[in-house]
Design a protein around this motif. Structure first.
Motif, PDB file in Angstrom:
ATOM      1  N   GLU A 126      36.249  -3.603 -64.010  1.00 17.46           N
ATOM      2  CA  GLU A 126      35.190  -3.750 -62.997  1.00 17.46           C
ATOM      3  C   GLU A 126      35.658  -4.591 -61.824  1.00 17.46           C
ATOM      4  OE1 GLU A 126      31.666  -5.281 -64.899  1.00 17.46           O
ATOM      5  OE2 GLU A 126      31.569  -3.428 -66.091  1.00 17.46           O
ATOM      6  N   ALA A 127      36.343  -5.706 -62.152  1.00 16.13           N
ATOM      7  CA  ALA A 127      36.809  -6.603 -61.089  1.00 16.13           C
ATOM      8  C   ALA A 127      37.841  -5.900 -60.195  1.00 16.13           C
ATOM      9  CB  ALA A 127      37.407  -7.861 -61.701  1.00 16.13           C
ATOM     10  N   TYR A 128      38.748  -5.136 -60.791  1.00 13.36           N
ATOM     11  CA  TYR A 128      39.783  -4.451 -60.010  1.00 13.36           C
ATOM     12  C   TYR A 128      39.167  -3.379 -59.094  1.00 13.36           C
ATOM     13  CZ  TYR A 128      43.266  -6.713 -63.072  1.00 13.36           C
ATOM     14  OH  TYR A 128      44.040  -7.614 -63.750  1.00 13.36           O
ATOM     15  N   ARG A 129      38.111  -2.738 -59.597  1.00 13.05           N
ATOM     16  CA  ARG A 129      37.413  -1.745 -58.759  1.00 13.05           C
ATOM     17  C   ARG A 129      36.699  -2.436 -57.606  1.00 13.05           C
ATOM     18  NH1 ARG A 129      36.663   1.372 -63.545  1.00 13.05           N
ATOM     19  NH2 ARG A 129      37.733   3.317 -63.125  1.00 13.05           N
ATOM     20  N   LYS A 130      35.980  -3.488 -57.970  1.00 13.50           N
ATOM     21  CA  LYS A 130      35.155  -4.185 -56.995  1.00 13.50           C
ATOM     22  C   LYS A 130      36.009  -4.756 -55.865  1.00 13.50           C
ATOM     23  CE  LYS A 130      31.226  -7.252 -56.980  1.00 13.50           C
ATOM     24  NZ  LYS A 130      31.157  -8.634 -57.426  1.00 13.50           N
ATOM     25  N   ALA A 131      37.187  -5.260 -56.217  1.00 17.01           N
ATOM     26  CA  ALA A 131      38.066  -5.862 -55.207  1.00 17.01           C
ATOM     27  C   ALA A 131      38.809  -4.789 -54.402  1.00 17.01           C
ATOM     28  CB  ALA A 131      39.063  -6.786 -55.889  1.00 17.01           C
ATOM     29  N   GLY A 132      38.651  -3.517 -54.815  1.00 14.05           N
ATOM     30  CA  GLY A 132      39.288  -2.433 -54.056  1.00 14.05           C
ATOM     31  C   GLY A 132      40.717  -2.139 -54.472  1.00 14.05           C
ATOM     32  N   TYR A 133      41.199  -2.797 -55.551  1.00 14.02           N
ATOM     33  CA  TYR A 133      42.566  -2.495 -55.992  1.00 14.02           C
ATOM     34  C   TYR A 133      42.606  -1.091 -56.594  1.00 14.02           C
ATOM     35  CZ  TYR A 133      42.828  -7.571 -55.606  1.00 14.02           C
ATOM     36  OH  TYR A 133      42.755  -8.861 -55.149  1.00 14.02           O
ATOM     37  N   TRP A 134      41.597  -0.789 -57.377  1.00 13.79           N
ATOM     38  CA  TRP A 134      41.523   0.553 -57.952  1.00 13.79           C
ATOM     39  C   TRP A 134      40.575   1.385 -57.089  1.00 13.79           C
ATOM     40  CZ3 TRP A 134      40.977  -0.038 -64.015  1.00 13.79           C
ATOM     41  CH2 TRP A 134      42.145  -0.635 -64.504  1.00 13.79           C
ATOM     42  N   SER A 135      41.113   2.487 -56.568  1.00 11.48           N
ATOM     43  CA  SER A 135      40.323   3.270 -55.621  1.00 11.48           C
ATOM     44  C   SER A 135      39.684   4.501 -56.264  1.00 11.48           C
ATOM     45  CB  SER A 135      41.214   3.694 -54.456  1.00 11.48           C
ATOM     46  OG  SER A 135      42.296   4.457 -54.962  1.00 11.48           O
ATOM     47  N   ASP A 136      39.951   4.706 -57.563  1.00 13.22           N
ATOM     48  CA  ASP A 136      39.414   5.869 -58.268  1.00 13.22           C
ATOM     49  C   ASP A 136      39.806   7.197 -57.641  1.00 13.22           C
ATOM     50  OD1 ASP A 136      38.284   4.759 -60.547  1.00 13.22           O
ATOM     51  OD2 ASP A 136      36.512   4.104 -59.447  1.00 13.22           O
ATOM     52  N   GLU A 137      40.991   7.212 -57.057  1.00 12.74           N
ATOM     53  CA  GLU A 137      41.543   8.475 -56.540  1.00 12.74           C
ATOM     54  C   GLU A 137      42.732   8.867 -57.416  1.00 12.74           C
ATOM     55  OE1 GLU A 137      41.271   7.993 -51.733  1.00 12.74           O
ATOM     56  OE2 GLU A 137      42.599   6.690 -52.873  1.00 12.74           O
ATOM     57  N   PRO A 138      42.966  10.179 -57.566  1.00 10.54           N
ATOM     58  CA  PRO A 138      44.159  10.588 -58.307  1.00 10.54           C
ATOM     59  C   PRO A 138      45.414  10.383 -57.446  1.00 10.54           C
ATOM     60  CG  PRO A 138      43.018  12.511 -57.455  1.00 10.54           C
ATOM     61  CD  PRO A 138      42.169  11.317 -57.105  1.00 10.54           C
ATOM     62  N   LEU A 139      46.575  10.298 -58.100  1.00 11.49           N
ATOM     63  CA  LEU A 139      47.834  10.113 -57.354  1.00 11.49           C
ATOM     64  C   LEU A 139      48.101  11.266 -56.387  1.00 11.49           C
ATOM     65  CD1 LEU A 139      50.137   8.690 -60.170  1.00 11.49           C
ATOM     66  CD2 LEU A 139      49.859   7.671 -57.899  1.00 11.49           C
ATOM     67  N   THR A 140      47.569  12.445 -56.700  1.00  8.81           N
ATOM     68  CA  THR A 140      47.807  13.596 -55.816  1.00  8.81           C
ATOM     69  C   THR A 140      47.074  13.457 -54.484  1.00  8.81           C
ATOM     70  OG1 THR A 140      46.038  14.649 -57.039  1.00  8.81           O
ATOM     71  CG2 THR A 140      48.280  15.350 -57.568  1.00  8.81           C
ATOM     72  N   GLN A 141      46.156  12.489 -54.415  1.00  9.50           N
ATOM     73  CA  GLN A 141      45.398  12.309 -53.168  1.00  9.50           C
ATOM     74  C   GLN A 141      46.338  12.084 -51.978  1.00  9.50           C
ATOM     75  OE1 GLN A 141      41.975  12.562 -53.162  1.00  9.50           O
ATOM     76  NE2 GLN A 141      42.231  12.662 -50.944  1.00  9.50           N
ATOM     77  N   MET A 142      47.459  11.403 -52.246  1.00  4.56           N
ATOM     78  CA  MET A 142      48.372  11.090 -51.138  1.00  4.56           C
ATOM     79  C   MET A 142      48.926  12.358 -50.502  1.00  4.56           C
ATOM     80  SD  MET A 142      51.768   9.587 -53.080  1.00  4.56           S
ATOM     81  CE  MET A 142      50.994   8.383 -54.118  1.00  4.56           C
ATOM     82  N   ILE A 143      49.146  13.389 -51.314  1.00  6.24           N
ATOM     83  CA  ILE A 143      49.665  14.649 -50.765  1.00  6.24           C
ATOM     84  C   ILE A 143      48.526  15.372 -50.037  1.00  6.24           C
ATOM     85  CG2 ILE A 143      50.680  16.898 -51.352  1.00  6.24           C
ATOM     86  CD1 ILE A 143      52.589  14.546 -51.685  1.00  6.24           C
ATOM     87  N   GLU A 144      47.357  15.384 -50.669  1.00  4.36           N
ATOM     88  CA  GLU A 144      46.227  16.054 -50.016  1.00  4.36           C
ATOM     89  C   GLU A 144      45.916  15.437 -48.656  1.00  4.36           C
ATOM     90  OE1 GLU A 144      43.287  16.494 -53.246  1.00  4.36           O
ATOM     91  OE2 GLU A 144      44.976  17.682 -54.008  1.00  4.36           O
TER      92      GLU A 144
END
Ligand code: AMP
Ligand code: DBH
Length: 539
Positions: free
Chosen positions: A14-32
C-alpha cells in the motif's frame, strides 16, 4: 492459478503504491507508450537489422499470437536461452504480453544449469538457439522432455530440425515484418513478470521473481538518475539477460526513454569500438575485467570512441587505480554501479572523487539500507559491516526456496546480500568484499579487496584476483592471480611493491600465479570459484 512468490507485506504494498513507486502498469507499457508517441524511432540495432518501436511491438504481437495459438497461456513458465540479439527483446515482450514468466538463461550456461532451471520451473515453453552446442541437435532436448514432462512447445532462434524457427514466425516469406494488431495484455502489475538469476557463487543460481511493479520502478528510477533521453544511444555489451544491461538503466531504460539500443555480440573491445563509432554510441555498461581490456586496447582506437560520453562500471569491485584511468584513456565520464539481480541498485552521481572511491548510493529514497555486524546490530557510520536491504524493488524471497530464504532475510524482511560494505553519512557505499572473501592467515585477517587494490597500483599489473585456500598450519593461505600488461615482473618485485605500500609481511600473498586471461563467469566477472580450484593445486 498465478505464479506464487514471496509478496511484500500488505502495508508495504500500500505504501509503495501510495508514494507512486508502484504504478500498477505492466512492463510492456513502455513499448506501448513509444508506439503511441514515437513509433518510427529506431528501438534496436542488431548487426545489419534495425527495428522501430512500432516494428518491435508488431514482432512481439506476432510471437504472442503464435504462442497463444499453440496453447501457451498465462501463468505458464518458459526457459529462454538466446545470445545477444534482437529476438531476445521480441521474446521478452511477447512473453510479458502473454503473462508467461520466463527465466532467461545466459548463453554460456550448460547442461547443469539448464536442467536445474527446467526442474525448478517446469516450463511449458522452451526457446533456444541451435548455435548453442546443447541445442545443435535434438538429443539434449529429448532428455529434458523425458525428465520434465511439462515442456510442450519448443521454438528455435534459427532453422533446425526439431523445432519451429522464430524467423518463420516473425517474418513473411519475403522477409517483411508481419504487421499484426495489438495483442491484449494478460498480466497484472503485481504478478511475477519474469525471473532474474542470482549469481550463484556458492552453487547453482537461484530464481528471483521480479514483478512488473517492482521492476518497472527500478527502470523508471534508473532512467531518472542516469539522465537518459531520446538521444541516448546505448550499447549492450554485456550478456543481454543480465540485470545490469537490462535494467540499470540498460535496455529497458532505453525503451522507457524512447532511445536506441545497439546490441553487441560481446564486450570484446575491438568489436565494441567499431559499433560505438558506426552507431555513435554515447553510453554503455561493463564489468571491471572488460574495462581492463578496453583500457589496454583504447589508445590505438581513440578516434572511434569520440561519441562515448558515459561508461557505467559495476558487477564486481572496480579498483580505484583503474577507475581513475577511465576518463583519461577512454575520454568519457565514469559511473560506478553496485547492483544485484535481487533488487537494490546504487549509482555514483557526478561528484568526481566519489566516483573513484565509492560504488554509489541507493538510487531511491525508499531503499532502506542497514550495515550490520555478526550480531545483526547496526555498526557506526563508516565502519565495515554486512549490507542488509529492503525496498520497493528488492525481492522478498527466492522462488520455491523456503529454507534458503530463512537464512537470507531477517525477521523484518531485510535481504542480506553477503556484501561487506562501508557507508558514509550521506549514504555513499564502498564495497569492501564479501562475507566469505576474507583471509584468516595465522593471526591476521585481511580483506581480499585491500590487497587486490594495492597490487593494481603496480604499473605492470592489469588484472588481479586473490583467493584463500585452507592451510593446516595457518588456517588459510592466499594465492594471487595476476594478468600482466606487456612487461614481465618477478614475484619478488611484487612483494617489495606491497611492502612499500605498507602491507605486513604476514599478509603478503603466499603464491603468485601469472595468467594470460582470468577465468570469467557468464557475465564476465572474475570466476573466483575456478581460481580457488586452481590455487589448491599450487599451494
Ligand atoms: P548478482 O547476484 O549476479 O546479481 O551479483 C550481485 C553481486 O555482485 C553483489 O551482491 C555484489 O557482490 C557484486 N557487485 C555488483 N556490483 C558491484 C560493484 N560495483 N562493486 C563490487 N561488487 C559488486
Ligand atoms: O552485478 C550485478 O548483479 C549488477 C551490477 C550492476 C546488477 O544486477 C545491476 C547493476 O543491476
Amino acid at each position: 492459478m498465478s505464479i506464487a512468490y514471496s509478496r511484500w507485506p500488505k502495508n508495504f504494498e500500500e505504501a509503495y503504491r501510495k508514494a507512486g513507486y508502484w504504478s500498477d502498469e505492466p512492463l510492456t507499457q513502455m513499448i506501448e507508450d513509444q508506439v503511441e508517441s514515437n513509433p518510427n524511432s529506431v528501438a534496436i540495432i542488431d548487426g545489419e537489422r534495425q527495428v522501430t518501436y512500432l516494428e518491435l511491438d508488431q514482432m512481439a504481437n506476432t510471437l504472442a499470437i503464435y504462442l497463444d495459438q499453440q496453447g501457451v497461456k498465462r501463468f505458464d513458465t518458459a526457459l529462454v536461452q538466446l545470445p545477444n540479439c534482437l529476438e531476445f527483446y521480441v521474446t521478452y515482450f511477447a512473453l510479458l504480453k502473454l503473462g508467461v514468466a520466463a527465466v532467461n538463461a545466459f548463453f554460456h550456461q550448460q547442461a547443469l544449469e539448464i536442467s536445474a532451471y527446467v526442474e525448478q520451473l517446469a516450463p511449458s515453453l522452451l526457446i533456444v538457439s541451435p548455435e548453442h552446442e546443447l541445442f545443435a541437435n535434438q538429443e539434449f532436448v529429448s532428455g529434458l522432455k523425458t525428465a520434465s514432462t511439462s515442456i510442450e512447445t519448443i521454438l528455435s532462434l534459427k532453422a533446425c530440425d526439431y523445432a519451429v524457427s522464430m524467423q518463420d514466425i516473425l517474418y513473411s516469406a519475403d522477409h517483411k515484418i508481419i504487421e499484426n494488431p495489438s495483442f491484449d495484455q494478460a498480466s497484472d502489475a503485481d504478478e511475477v513478470a519474469f525471473f532474474q538469476l542470482s549469481s550463484g557463487s556458492t552453487g547453482l543460481s537461484k530464481l528471483i521473481p521480479r514483478t512488473h511493479n517492482d521492476y518497472l520502478y527500478s527502470v523508471r528510477k534508473s532512467v531518472e538518475v542516469c539522465g537518459l533521453d531520446q538521444d541516448t544511444r546505448y550499447l549492450c555489451a554485456l550478456p543481454i539477460q543480465h540485470n545490469f544491461p537490462m535494467s540499470s538503466p540498460g535496455a529497458l531504460g532505453v525503451f522507457y526513454a524512447g532511445a536506441t539500443l545497439i546490441i553487441a555480440q560481446s564486450s570484446e573491445p575491438i568489436h565494441c569500438f567499431e559499433l560505438i563509432s558506426k552507431h555513435q554510441v554515447n553510453m554503455t555498461a561493463l564489468v571491471p575485467p572488460a574495462v581492463a581490456l578496453w583500457l589496454d586496447a583504447a589508445p590505438e582506437h581513440q578516434a572511434k570512441l569520440k561519441s562515448l560520453k558515459l561508461l557505467q562500471v559495476g558487477g564486481a569491485s572496480f579498483a580505484e587505480a583503474q577507475a581513475r584511468l577511465v576518463s583519461q584513456v577512454l575520454g568519457c565520464q565514469l559511473q560506478q554501479v553496485f547492483g544485484m539481480a535481487e533488487g537494490l541498485v546504487n549509482y555514483t552521481r557526478l561528484d568526481e572523487e566519489l566516483n573513484y572511491t565509492t560504488q554509489g548510493r541507493p538510487m531511491s529514497e525508499a531503499d532502506e539500507v542497514r550495515v550490520v555486524n555478526q550480531a545483526c546490530q547496526e555498526v557506526a557510520v563508516g565502519q565495515i559491516g554486512m549490507l542488509m536491504t529492503r525496498g520497493p524493488y528488492t525481492f522478498r524471497g527466492y522462488f520455491n526456496s523456503p529454507e534458503y530464504n530463512q537464512s537470507s532475510f531477517d525477521a523484518e524482511g531485510f535481504y542480506c546480500s553477503g556484501d561487506l560494505v562501508q557507508q558514509d553519512a550521506l549514504g555513499n557505499i564502498k564495497v569492501v568484499g564479501r562475507v566469505n572473501e576474507q583471509i584468516k592467515r595465522g593471526h591476521e585477517t585481511l580483506a581480499l579487496h585491500e590487497v587486490e587494490n594495492l597490487l593494481l597500483k603496480h604499473e605492470a599489473i592489469s588484472q588481479v584476483a586473490l583467493v584463500a585456500v585452507p592451510d593446516a598450519e595457518l588456517g588459510e593461505k592466499s594465492c594471487a592471480f595476476l594478468v600482466l600488461k606487456n612487461k614481465d615482473i618477478k614475484p619478488l618485485v611484487i612483494r617489495k611493491h606491497l611492502v612499500s605500500l605498507g602491507i605486513g609481511k604476514d599478509s603478503l600473498p603466499d603464491a603468485f600465479q601469472f595468467l594470460s586471461n582470468m577465468p570469467l563467469t557468464p557475465v564476465g566477472k572474475i570466476d573466483k570459484q575456478a581460481l580457488k580450484t586452481q590455487a589448491l593445486k599450487v599451494i
